[in-house]
Enzyme design. Structure first.
Site, PDB file in Angstrom:
ATOM      1  N   ILE A  60      -1.794  -6.539   2.606  1.00  0.00           N
ATOM      2  CA  ILE A  60      -2.066  -5.576   3.681  1.00  0.00           C
ATOM      3  C   ILE A  60      -0.777  -5.185   4.390  1.00  0.00           C
ATOM      4  CG2 ILE A  60      -3.181  -5.251   5.933  1.00  0.00           C
ATOM      5  CD1 ILE A  60      -5.449  -7.095   4.855  1.00  0.00           C
TER       6      ILE A  60
ATOM      7  N   TRP B  33       1.463  -2.770   2.361  1.00  0.00           N
ATOM      8  CA  TRP B  33       1.020  -1.379   2.280  1.00  0.00           C
ATOM      9  C   TRP B  33       0.895  -0.707   3.631  1.00  0.00           C
ATOM     10  CZ3 TRP B  33       1.809   1.331  -1.727  1.00  0.00           C
ATOM     11  CH2 TRP B  33       1.920   0.692  -2.971  1.00  0.00           C
ATOM     12  N   GLU B  34       0.601  -1.458   4.649  1.00  0.00           N
ATOM     13  CA  GLU B  34       0.511  -0.836   5.971  1.00  0.00           C
ATOM     14  C   GLU B  34       1.893  -0.683   6.595  1.00  0.00           C
ATOM     15  OE1 GLU B  34      -2.085   0.581   7.023  1.00  0.00           O
ATOM     16  OE2 GLU B  34      -3.574  -0.306   5.690  1.00  0.00           O
ATOM     17  N   GLY B  35       2.788  -1.603   6.219  1.00  0.00           N
ATOM     18  CA  GLY B  35       4.132  -1.550   6.773  1.00  0.00           C
ATOM     19  C   GLY B  35       4.083  -1.672   8.283  1.00  0.00           C
TER      20      GLY B  35
ATOM     21  N   ARG C 182      -1.745   1.034  -4.280  1.00  0.00           N
ATOM     22  CA  ARG C 182      -2.396  -0.007  -3.475  1.00  0.00           C
ATOM     23  C   ARG C 182      -3.673  -0.483  -4.144  1.00  0.00           C
ATOM     24  NH1 ARG C 182      -3.403  -0.299   3.004  1.00  0.00           N
ATOM     25  NH2 ARG C 182      -4.626  -2.226   3.004  1.00  0.00           N
TER      26      ARG C 182
END
Length: 197
Positions: free
Chosen positions: A55, A58-60, A186
Site C-alpha cells: 500500500i 503505491w500510495e506513496g 498495482r
C-alpha cells in the site's frame, strides 16, 4: 445492545451539523472498538508487513514541499481531480486544495484509516479460508478501490475459487473509464501477493 443515538446526537451537537456517511461509519467503528466488538471484523486480522509495504509503495507519500511537509493533490486519473489526496493516499471531506500535513500527520491518518479497511475486508470475508498474503492483497485492493463489498473477486474468494479471484484483480485498472498503467502494475502486484503462499 448499546443505544448509539445519544452518542450520535451529542457529537452532532458538538459539530453543529449532521454527518456524512463516512463519519457515521467511523464513529460506529470507534464505538464498536471501545466495546471490544471490532466493527464485526472476523478473527484477529491485522495488516501484515507485505500489505503495508504494498500500500505504501503505491500510495506513496507524495507532494513533499521544501519545508518537508506534504500538500494535497488532485487525483491524477480523474477528469475533475477528485478526490483530493494527501499522504499515504488519504482522502475525505477534510482534504481539499491547500491542505498541508507533516509526516507525522500523514502516518497517523494512515494508521487510523487502515483500521476501517482491515475491518471491512475481514467482515466481507467472514469465515472463508484466507491466508495472510491473500488478506493483505485484498486490503490493498480495497484501500485503493473501496470495492471489497461489490467486487466479484470477493465472492470468488469466499467460494474458495482462488485462481479465478486472482484473475479478477486485473479488471480493476480503470479510472474515469481509462486504463491506467499505474493501476495495471498495482493490480498485478496485488494478484501476485494474493497467490503467494
Amino acid at each position: 445492545m448499546l443505544n448509539r443515538k445519544p452518542i450520535f446526537d451529542e457529537v452532532r451537537l458538538l459539530l453543529g451539523r449532521g454527518f456524512v456517511q463516512d463519519e457515521v461509519s467511523r464513529l460506529d467503528g470507534a464505538i464498536d472498538r471501545s466495546l471490544g466488538l471490532s466493527s464485526g471484523a472476523a478473527g484477529p486480522w491485522r495488516l501484515g508487513a507485505a500489505g503495508t509495504a504494498l500500500i505504501r509503495k503505491w500510495e506513496g507519500c507524495g507532494r513533499r514541499r521544501a519545508d518537508r511537509r506534504f500538500e494535497s493533490y488532485p487525483d491524477p486519473g480523474s477528469a475533475d481531480g477528485k478526490p483530493w489526496t494527501i499522504g499515504w493516499g488519504s482522502t475525505g471531506p477534510d482534504i481539499r486544495p491547500g491542505t498541508i500535513w507533516t509526516q507525522a500527520e500523514c502516518d497517523a491518518r494512515f494508521d487510523r484509516d487502515i483500521v476501517r479497511y482491515i475491518e471491512d475486508v475481514a467482515k466481507r470475508l467472514g469465515d472463508a479460508a484466507t491466508t495472510q498474503n491473500q488478506f493483505d492483497a485484498l486490503v490493498s485492493f480495497h484501500y485503493n478501490t473501496g470495492a471489497i463489498g461489490t467486487a466479484t473477486l470477493t465472492k470468488l474468494h469466499r467460494q474458495g475459487r482462488f485462481t479465478e479471484a486472482r484473475a479478477e484483480f486485473g479488471k480493476w485498472i480503470y479510472n474515469a473509464g481509462k486504463p491506467m498503467e499505474g493501476l495495471k502494475a498495482r493490480r498485478a502486484e496485488e494478484a501476485a501477493l494474493y497467490a503467494t503462499t
